[in-house]
Write a protein that holds these residues in place. Structure first.
Motif, short mmCIF file in Angstrom:
data_model
loop_
_atom_site.label_atom_id
_atom_site.label_comp_id
_atom_site.label_asym_id
_atom_site.label_seq_id
_atom_site.Cartn_x
_atom_site.Cartn_y
_atom_site.Cartn_z
N ALA A 1 -15.11 -14.96 -5.27
CA ALA A 1 -16.63 -14.96 -5.32
C ALA A 1 -16.68 -14.31 -6.59
N ALA A 2 -16.11 -12.95 -6.75
CA ALA A 2 -16.20 -11.94 -8.14
C ALA A 2 -16.00 -12.85 -9.29
N PHE A 3 -14.69 -13.70 -9.17
CA PHE A 3 -14.29 -14.69 -10.21
C PHE A 3 -15.70 -15.45 -10.81
N VAL A 4 -15.95 -16.11 -9.58
CA VAL A 4 -17.13 -17.32 -10.06
C VAL A 4 -18.32 -16.37 -10.63
N LEU A 5 -18.74 -15.07 -10.10
CA LEU A 5 -20.04 -14.59 -10.59
C LEU A 5 -19.62 -13.97 -12.14
N GLN A 6 -18.29 -13.48 -12.14
CA GLN A 6 -17.98 -13.19 -13.55
C GLN A 6 -18.20 -13.96 -14.61
N VAL A 7 -17.78 -15.33 -14.27
CA VAL A 7 -17.97 -16.43 -15.31
C VAL A 7 -19.38 -16.73 -15.30
N MET A 8 -19.99 -16.93 -14.07
CA MET A 8 -21.41 -17.64 -14.32
C MET A 8 -22.55 -16.71 -14.60
N LEU A 9 -22.23 -15.10 -14.20
CA LEU A 9 -23.43 -14.57 -14.06
C LEU A 9 -23.39 -13.35 -15.26
N ALA A 10 -21.97 -12.78 -15.09
CA ALA A 10 -21.68 -11.50 -15.85
C ALA A 10 -22.16 -11.56 -17.35
N PRO A 11 -21.92 -12.74 -18.22
CA PRO A 11 -22.28 -12.70 -19.32
C PRO A 11 -23.71 -12.65 -19.62
N HIS A 12 -24.38 -13.22 -18.90
CA HIS A 12 -26.06 -13.12 -18.82
C HIS A 12 -26.51 -11.68 -18.29
N LEU A 13 -25.59 -10.89 -17.69
CA LEU A 13 -26.22 -9.42 -17.58
C LEU A 13 -25.83 -8.46 -18.66
N ALA A 14 -25.25 -8.87 -19.69
CA ALA A 14 -24.82 -7.67 -20.72
C ALA A 14 -26.03 -7.25 -21.36
N ILE A 15 -25.52 -5.97 -21.50
CA ILE A 15 -26.70 -5.11 -21.93
C ILE A 15 -25.99 -4.53 -23.40
N PHE A 16 -26.76 -4.81 -24.40
CA PHE A 16 -26.25 -4.49 -25.82
C PHE A 16 -24.86 -4.80 -25.97
N GLY A 17 -24.50 -6.11 -25.43
CA GLY A 17 -23.13 -6.55 -25.75
C GLY A 17 -22.18 -5.81 -24.69
N VAL A 18 -22.34 -5.14 -23.75
CA VAL A 18 -21.50 -4.48 -22.68
C VAL A 18 -21.56 -5.49 -21.55
#
Lengths: 170, 285
Positions: free
Chosen positions: A13-30
């Motif tokens: 589940a974390a793998f899927v969320l990392q691919v699907m969601l994490a890039p869109h949660l980036a703050i100032f590139g982090v």
């Protein structure tokens, strides 16, 4: 056996969320490291060995997702998971401070160690710039996410599920 | 928030040693194997699996931009108000779709004009995944080996150079951005024709290294690809000079450059496939 499947499910589940969601949660590139959150939580509730195994698996997934040499994240997160478990056993902090402290320290250890591994394998990133622009902000960001996700993740991942009340977990 | 544990979990040092050894074996195998090795193949397989997930994530999050407020009170009957609100919702949705189509049309038109001006053999692609990690400036596009994409091919946008294809699966590819710390682009300053190497960094800042200090640029000068090395065609805009630091005691000046490509907002790009026609570096404003 049940705990193993729970761990695999949480990592998937974390793998899927990392691919699907994490890039869109980036703050100032982090970009947050959601797989690290699972590793830290598992290390915290199940101890160093479970943390190390989950860290190795999560690291391998991160390695395969990226473009850096395969094995770097596996090495870093295996050590981080183990360290996180050891920290939990020797930490005097209580309440919400305990997982957040482990998350901050584990996050700092993970990204600093990864920075060193990159330098060793020849990527030669700028050490101080990386520390300021990636390691520190990401540790803070991950710790904030741990604060939000830890109670639910811990409840899902721990093997002893006899405790029903969320108030007693959190 | 602490979980009550009935007994402390025992640390297994042997297990840690085994996992560390396994990681080091993986690193060694990765460096020793070729592009067809098991780990490189596993990475391509992971890219093939993760690309549809990333694409779904992009699709799910994109409508958020089009969200607007639909709740406005007017002095009208309840039925009339409900009907108008329903119609308003439909029109807002339609407007958002049309606006999205208009913006996409503009971006694609600019891309086509940019590539046609330079007679470049090109292939349009969509960005389906933004950088997954703060350590890597890498995006994923929805074109792969089935479309003729190969590792090393340059990627451009209407504003200039984006990066280079790093890894290719059947229907998707990873692109290493020029701002990535491992990127290096043979570049030249348009005004002085001085040659150098454009390098990225962890924070995404660009610097132009190895420039002859007798041919220093001014702030605002344009930096183009030099065409040396044969990777990137000559004359593609890389960015603009934003700082020049010519310190004594250092062999080369420190030249800061900013890319014109809005990496965070990038949605469509071109892959330069096959042979490309080299052009002279024209005037760029």
């Amino acid at each position: 056996m049940r705990r193993s499947w729970t761990t695999v499910g949480a990592l998937a589940a974390a793998f899927v969320l990392q691919v699907m969601l994490a890039p869109h949660l980036a703050i100032f590139g982090v970009v947050p490291n959601l797989l690290l959150l699972v590793v830290i939580t598992l290390a915290f509730v199940e101890g160093p060995s479970a943390g190390a195994i989950a860290g190795f698996g999560a690291g391998l997934l991160l390695d395969l997702l990226g473009t850096a040499p395969v094995g770097a994240w596996a090495l870093v997160l295996a050590v981080t998971g183990y360290t996180g478990g050891m920290l939990q056993e020797n930490l005097f902090a209580e309440g919400w401070l305990a997982p957040v402290t482990v998350a901050v320290i584990a996050g700092l250890v993970a990204d600093t160690f990864y920075l060193i591994v990159l330098a060793v394998v020849g990527a030669s990133p700028e050490f101080w710039a990386s520390l300021v622009q990636v390691v520190l902000p990401r540790a803070v960001y991950n710790a904030m996410l741990v604060l939000l996700a830890y109670p639910w993740l811990a409840r899902f991942l721990r093997s002893d599920r006899t405790m029903k009340s969320f108030k007693r977990v959190a | 928030m602490r979980i009550g544990q009935p007994e402390p979990k025992r640390a297994n040092t042997t297990l840690l040693v085994v996992l560390v050894a396994a990681s080091l074996v993986l690193l060694t195998v990765y460096f020793r194997e070729g592009d067809d090795g098991i780990l490189h193949s596993a990475r391509r397989a992971t890219l093939a699996v993760s690309a549809p997930i990333a694409s779904a994530g992009t699709a799910i999050t994109s409508p958020v931009r089009a969200v607007s407020s639909f709740f406005e009170g007017i002095g009208a009957s309840r039925e009339r108000l409900d009907a108008l609100e329903e119609q308003n919702d439909e029109l807002h949705a339609r407007l958002a779709e049309l606006e999205e189509a208009r913006q996409e049309n503009e971006r694609l038109r600019a891309l086509v004009e940019f590539a046609e001006e330079r007679n470049l053999a090109k292939l349009g692609a969509r960005v389906i995944q933004r950088p997954l990690s703060s350590w890597e400036g890498v995006v994923v596009i929805d074109r792969g080996s089935e479309d003729g994409v190969e590792p090393g091919m340059p990627i451009i946008a209407a504003q200039g150079l984006v990066g280079q294809v790093a890894e290719v699966s059947a229907r998707s590819s990873t692109v290493r951005l020029i701002t990535d710390q491992q990127s290096g682009v043979a570049a030249m300053i348009q005004s002085t024709r001085a040659l150098g190497v454009m390098r990225g960094s962890v924070g995404g800042a660009l610097s132009l290294d190895f420039v002859d200090r007798t041919m220093l640029p001014q702030v605002g000068d344009v930096v183009l690809t030099s065409g040396l090395g044969g990777v990137y065609p000559k004359g593609i805009v890389v960015g603009d000079v934003v700082s020049v630091d010519d310190r004594r005691g250092e062999l080369y000046p420190r030249i800061g450059v900013t890319s014109r490509v809005p990496v965070d907002l990038l949605e469509e790009v071109f892959v330069l496939v096959g042979s490309s026609t080299e052009t002279d570096a024209g005037e760029v404003e």
